[in-house]
Design a protein around this motif. Structure first.
Motif, PDB file in Angstrom:
ATOM      1  N   ASN A  11       0.840  -1.195   0.000  1.00  0.00           N
ATOM      2  CA  ASN A  11       0.000   0.000   0.000  1.00  0.00           C
ATOM      3  C   ASN A  11       0.879   1.251   0.000  1.00  0.00           C
ATOM      4  OD1 ASN A  11      -1.765   2.119   0.621  1.00  0.00           O
ATOM      5  ND2 ASN A  11      -3.134   0.738   1.721  1.00  0.00           N
ATOM      6  N   VAL A  12       0.999   1.885  -1.157  1.00  0.00           N
ATOM      7  CA  VAL A  12       1.871   3.054  -1.310  1.00  0.00           C
ATOM      8  C   VAL A  12       1.335   4.242  -0.507  1.00  0.00           C
ATOM      9  CG1 VAL A  12       2.882   4.680  -2.966  1.00  0.00           C
ATOM     10  CG2 VAL A  12       2.707   2.258  -3.552  1.00  0.00           C
ATOM     11  N   ASP A  13       0.019   4.422  -0.465  1.00  0.00           N
ATOM     12  CA  ASP A  13      -0.540   5.535   0.311  1.00  0.00           C
ATOM     13  C   ASP A  13      -0.227   5.376   1.799  1.00  0.00           C
ATOM     14  OD1 ASP A  13      -1.576   6.898  -1.867  1.00  0.00           O
ATOM     15  OD2 ASP A  13      -3.493   5.828  -1.788  1.00  0.00           O
ATOM     16  N   LEU A  14      -0.303   4.151   2.287  1.00  0.00           N
ATOM     17  CA  LEU A  14       0.041   3.882   3.685  1.00  0.00           C
ATOM     18  C   LEU A  14       1.520   4.169   3.930  1.00  0.00           C
ATOM     19  CD1 LEU A  14      -0.935   2.837   6.428  1.00  0.00           C
ATOM     20  CD2 LEU A  14      -0.392   0.531   5.640  1.00  0.00           C
ATOM     21  N   CYS A  15       2.365   3.798   2.974  1.00  0.00           N
ATOM     22  CA  CYS A  15       3.802   4.079   3.077  1.00  0.00           C
ATOM     23  C   CYS A  15       4.048   5.588   3.141  1.00  0.00           C
ATOM     24  CB  CYS A  15       4.543   3.471   1.887  1.00  0.00           C
ATOM     25  SG  CYS A  15       6.312   3.841   1.863  1.00  0.00           S
ATOM     26  N   LYS A  16       3.342   6.365   2.303  1.00  0.00           N
ATOM     27  CA  LYS A  16       3.500   7.829   2.309  1.00  0.00           C
ATOM     28  C   LYS A  16       3.108   8.407   3.669  1.00  0.00           C
ATOM     29  CE  LYS A  16       2.656   8.659  -2.608  1.00  0.00           C
ATOM     30  NZ  LYS A  16       1.688   9.222  -3.574  1.00  0.00           N
ATOM     31  N   GLU A  17       2.015   7.900   4.234  1.00  0.00           N
ATOM     32  CA  GLU A  17       1.588   8.387   5.550  1.00  0.00           C
ATOM     33  C   GLU A  17       2.623   8.057   6.618  1.00  0.00           C
ATOM     34  OE1 GLU A  17      -2.406   7.828   7.005  1.00  0.00           O
ATOM     35  OE2 GLU A  17      -3.120   7.583   4.954  1.00  0.00           O
ATOM     36  N   MET A  18       3.157   6.824   6.562  1.00  0.00           N
ATOM     37  CA  MET A  18       4.162   6.407   7.539  1.00  0.00           C
ATOM     38  C   MET A  18       5.416   7.274   7.422  1.00  0.00           C
ATOM     39  SD  MET A  18       7.209   4.284   7.915  1.00  0.00           S
ATOM     40  CE  MET A  18       7.314   3.887   6.225  1.00  0.00           C
ATOM     41  N   VAL A  19       5.851   7.528   6.199  1.00  0.00           N
ATOM     42  CA  VAL A  19       7.047   8.353   5.967  1.00  0.00           C
ATOM     43  C   VAL A  19       6.806   9.790   6.421  1.00  0.00           C
ATOM     44  CG1 VAL A  19       8.441   9.373   4.110  1.00  0.00           C
ATOM     45  CG2 VAL A  19       8.099   6.904   4.206  1.00  0.00           C
ATOM     46  N   ASP A  20       5.611  10.314   6.175  1.00  0.00           N
ATOM     47  CA  ASP A  20       5.303  11.671   6.635  1.00  0.00           C
ATOM     48  C   ASP A  20       5.331  11.727   8.161  1.00  0.00           C
ATOM     49  OD1 ASP A  20       4.804  14.325   5.717  1.00  0.00           O
ATOM     50  OD2 ASP A  20       2.751  14.137   6.467  1.00  0.00           O
ATOM     51  N   GLY A  21       4.859  10.665   8.812  1.00  0.00           N
ATOM     52  CA  GLY A  21       4.939  10.590  10.276  1.00  0.00           C
ATOM     53  C   GLY A  21       6.378  10.561  10.757  1.00  0.00           C
ATOM     54  N   LEU A  22       7.236   9.836  10.044  1.00  0.00           N
ATOM     55  CA  LEU A  22       8.662   9.816  10.393  1.00  0.00           C
ATOM     56  C   LEU A  22       9.276  11.207  10.240  1.00  0.00           C
ATOM     57  CD1 LEU A  22       9.951   6.517   8.761  1.00  0.00           C
ATOM     58  CD2 LEU A  22       9.829   7.043  11.197  1.00  0.00           C
ATOM     59  N   ARG A  23       8.900  11.910   9.170  1.00  0.00           N
ATOM     60  CA  ARG A  23       9.425  13.254   8.945  1.00  0.00           C
ATOM     61  C   ARG A  23       9.011  14.193  10.077  1.00  0.00           C
ATOM     62  NH1 ARG A  23       7.325  17.610   8.006  1.00  0.00           N
ATOM     63  NH2 ARG A  23       5.338  16.770   7.341  1.00  0.00           N
ATOM     64  N   ILE A  24       7.759  14.112  10.473  1.00  0.00           N
ATOM     65  CA  ILE A  24       7.271  14.961  11.567  1.00  0.00           C
ATOM     66  C   ILE A  24       7.989  14.600  12.869  1.00  0.00           C
ATOM     67  CG2 ILE A  24       5.256  15.463  13.002  1.00  0.00           C
ATOM     68  CD1 ILE A  24       3.592  15.105  10.359  1.00  0.00           C
ATOM     69  N   THR A  25       8.139  13.300  13.124  1.00  0.00           N
ATOM     70  CA  THR A  25       8.854  12.851  14.326  1.00  0.00           C
ATOM     71  C   THR A  25      10.288  13.353  14.305  1.00  0.00           C
ATOM     72  OG1 THR A  25       7.464  10.882  14.474  1.00  0.00           O
ATOM     73  CG2 THR A  25       9.574  10.820  15.651  1.00  0.00           C
ATOM     74  N   PHE A  26      10.950  13.229  13.165  1.00  0.00           N
ATOM     75  CA  PHE A  26      12.326  13.696  13.027  1.00  0.00           C
ATOM     76  C   PHE A  26      12.401  15.198  13.270  1.00  0.00           C
ATOM     77  CE2 PHE A  26      15.995  15.259  10.693  1.00  0.00           C
ATOM     78  CZ  PHE A  26      16.975  14.366  11.076  1.00  0.00           C
ATOM     79  N   ASP A  27      11.462  15.925  12.719  1.00  0.00           N
ATOM     80  CA  ASP A  27      11.430  17.383  12.857  1.00  0.00           C
ATOM     81  C   ASP A  27      11.383  17.796  14.329  1.00  0.00           C
ATOM     82  OD1 ASP A  27      11.327  20.031  12.051  1.00  0.00           O
ATOM     83  OD2 ASP A  27       9.184  20.000  11.624  1.00  0.00           O
ATOM     84  N   TYR A  28      10.581  17.091  15.114  1.00  0.00           N
ATOM     85  CA  TYR A  28      10.436  17.452  16.532  1.00  0.00           C
ATOM     86  C   TYR A  28      11.519  16.853  17.429  1.00  0.00           C
ATOM     87  CZ  TYR A  28       6.067  19.746  15.549  1.00  0.00           C
ATOM     88  OH  TYR A  28       5.133  20.617  15.057  1.00  0.00           O
ATOM     89  N   THR A  29      12.027  15.672  17.091  1.00  0.00           N
ATOM     90  CA  THR A  29      13.019  15.049  17.972  1.00  0.00           C
ATOM     91  C   THR A  29      14.447  15.485  17.679  1.00  0.00           C
ATOM     92  OG1 THR A  29      13.188  13.079  16.565  1.00  0.00           O
ATOM     93  CG2 THR A  29      11.638  12.986  18.420  1.00  0.00           C
ATOM     94  N   LEU A  30      14.701  16.000  16.486  1.00  0.00           N
ATOM     95  CA  LEU A  30      16.066  16.406  16.142  1.00  0.00           C
ATOM     96  C   LEU A  30      16.667  17.340  17.186  1.00  0.00           C
ATOM     97  CD1 LEU A  30      18.403  16.296  14.058  1.00  0.00           C
ATOM     98  CD2 LEU A  30      17.425  18.375  13.096  1.00  0.00           C
ATOM     99  N   PRO A  31      16.046  18.471  17.487  1.00  0.00           N
ATOM    100  CA  PRO A  31      16.689  19.370  18.458  1.00  0.00           C
ATOM    101  C   PRO A  31      16.629  18.851  19.891  1.00  0.00           C
ATOM    102  CG  PRO A  31      14.575  20.262  17.782  1.00  0.00           C
ATOM    103  CD  PRO A  31      14.822  19.046  16.929  1.00  0.00           C
ATOM    104  N   LEU A  32      15.720  17.942  20.186  1.00  0.00           N
ATOM    105  CA  LEU A  32      15.558  17.476  21.566  1.00  0.00           C
ATOM    106  C   LEU A  32      16.466  16.315  21.944  1.00  0.00           C
ATOM    107  CD1 LEU A  32      11.651  17.580  21.727  1.00  0.00           C
ATOM    108  CD2 LEU A  32      13.269  19.276  22.602  1.00  0.00           C
TER     109      LEU A  32
END
Length: 155
Positions: free
Chosen positions: A84-105
């Motif tokens: 499921n490519v759409d599910l993969c896109k959602e998962m990757v977007d979640g990783l990007r958001i997680t990375f965005d918030y955890t990087l400085p912390l």
């Protein structure tokens, strides 16, 4: 409350890279030049492309397991999660958001955090435009795409 631990197997190649990064950043005070050519968005988009290609090539294969969906509308085409490519896109977007918030912390060493603060407060680093193929992404901090990724050579 009871403390839990999670054991994560890290391949030797990655372990060596992380040890080198730790040494160069913390002991030698060397930082990655910014902006990096390879940023987190590029890495995640490459993964989605890889996933989509593999899903397309495996679409003609017969499914190994027959999935039964008792409440599903018979007109809806079921796509297993591993294709499921759409599910993969959602998962990757979640990783990007997680990375965005955890990087400085938690993902940066203290010496890198100083560089991060300078970069994110600077008007000299403008964001790299997201590719036109990425339509599901949320807004990103201005300098998010210029942040370092593991494995980039040190000066």
């Amino acid at each position: 409350m009871e403390e839990r631990t999670i054991t994560i197997e890290i391949p030797e190649v990655l372990k060596k890279q992380l040890e080198d990064d730790c040494y160069y950043i913390n002991r030698r005070k060397r930082l990655v030049k910014l902006p990096c050519q390879t940023n987190i968005i590029t890495i995640l988009e490459s993964y989605v492309k890889h996933f989509a290609i593999n899903a397309a090539f495996s679409a003609n294969e017969r499914p190994r397991h027959h999935h039964v969906m008792p409440h599903a509308n018979m007109n809806v085409h079921y796509i297993p999660a591993e294709k499921n490519v759409d599910l993969c896109k959602e998962m990757v977007d979640g990783l990007r958001i997680t990375f965005d918030y955890t990087l400085p912390l938690v993902l940066l060493y203290p010496y890198e955090q100083t560089q991060y603060k300078k970069v994110t407060s600077s008007k000299f680093f403008l964001p790299i435009k997201e590719s036109a193929t990425n339509t599901n992404s949320c807004d990103i901090q201005k300098c998010f795409q210029t942040l370092p990724t593991v494995g980039i050579a040190h000066n």
